[in-house]
Design an enzyme around this catalytic site. Sequence first.
Site, PDB file in Angstrom:
ATOM      1  N   LYS A  17       0.812  -1.212   0.000  1.00 55.13           N
ATOM      2  CA  LYS A  17       0.000   0.000   0.000  1.00 55.13           C
ATOM      3  C   LYS A  17       0.846   1.262   0.000  1.00 55.13           C
ATOM      4  CE  LYS A  17      -3.464  -2.533   2.689  1.00 55.13           C
ATOM      5  NZ  LYS A  17      -4.085  -2.627   4.024  1.00 55.13           N
TER       6      LYS A  17
ATOM      7  N   ARG B 141     -11.862  -3.131  15.663  1.00 54.49           N
ATOM      8  CA  ARG B 141     -12.498  -3.017  14.355  1.00 54.49           C
ATOM      9  C   ARG B 141     -13.493  -4.130  14.097  1.00 54.49           C
ATOM     10  NH1 ARG B 141      -6.957  -1.926  12.287  1.00 54.49           N
ATOM     11  NH2 ARG B 141      -7.342  -0.814  14.194  1.00 54.49           N
TER      12      ARG B 141
END
Length: 289
Positions: free
Chosen positions: A74, A278
């Site tokens: 990324k 999360r």
Amino acid sequence: MSLFDFDPIRIQTQRMPELPEVEHVVRALQRMVVGRRIVASDIRLAKLIAPSTRKTFNRKLKDSTIVGIGRRGKFILIELDGNRVLVVHLRMTGKFLYQTLDDPLPKHAHAIFYLDNDQRLVFRDQRQFGVMKLVARSRLTKTKGIRDLAPEPFGDDFSLGYLRDALSGSRRTLKTLLLDQNKVLGLGNIYAAEALFRARISPFAIASELSLKRTARLHVAIRDVLNFAVQHIKGSISLEDGFSYGAAFERFWQVYDREGEPCVKCGARIRRERHGGRSTYWCPKCQRT
DNA sequence: ACTAAAGCCTGGCTGC
DNA sequence: TGCAGCCAGGCTTTAG
């Protein structure tokens, strides 16, 4: 029309960028800024480039020519002359905009690169998680954050054998492991959930206990979900918004953000559970440990 | 050595 | 209408 045609005014993502989104930004940058010279830069948020300083950073970037754009996981790699690389990570909300000097600066513009064609490349980042670093090309593979990254998911090195070895010896859950960029590269919270759903494996399965058959299924699913995302990002570009992922893109998610909705395969209600801060989404019927 | 959790952040949304 | 509080999550750091 190529796959990645887009409105040249903006290069930004609405969703949290995972590998497919980063790939899209990279292709856009390749078309927009390669060959351009940075006549000046304005780093406005000190921590963006820490531990370097704004003064040093601006001085080093001045009159640099952008010779190429690459990607590792990324991380966006803006290759500069002098064998230097500006390494950028968008993290959660980092975005690039390509605009004229007359366009209004957006909110949260933390770095501005003035180019030799009277355009500017603006890095904006609402949540200030993004980071930039200037490194010598020869040191790139030794750079912290990049050094230990897993092989690129579309490359030959990301083989079934690699995945099997990466899973072996770990007592972590698959969901956690899939988010570890040093084990499996490119997935974020969304695509990790989608890959596990496609592979019909519970996010709570223990990595080292996964059978070879299921590991093979996961291997294919990871590539499929990333590839699918890359292919469909273009279709989600809204012209008025320039470059964002709206409802048209989210529609392709089969479990992510679909708590309580019927599973597309079996009709069972999709569940959500928070862990480690999360959300994990999964179908309790299709996805077994 | 390995794993889990906290921390970094801000704006949009929800519920009172 | 206002406002507190939750929520989003990639990655690093800290604690266990």
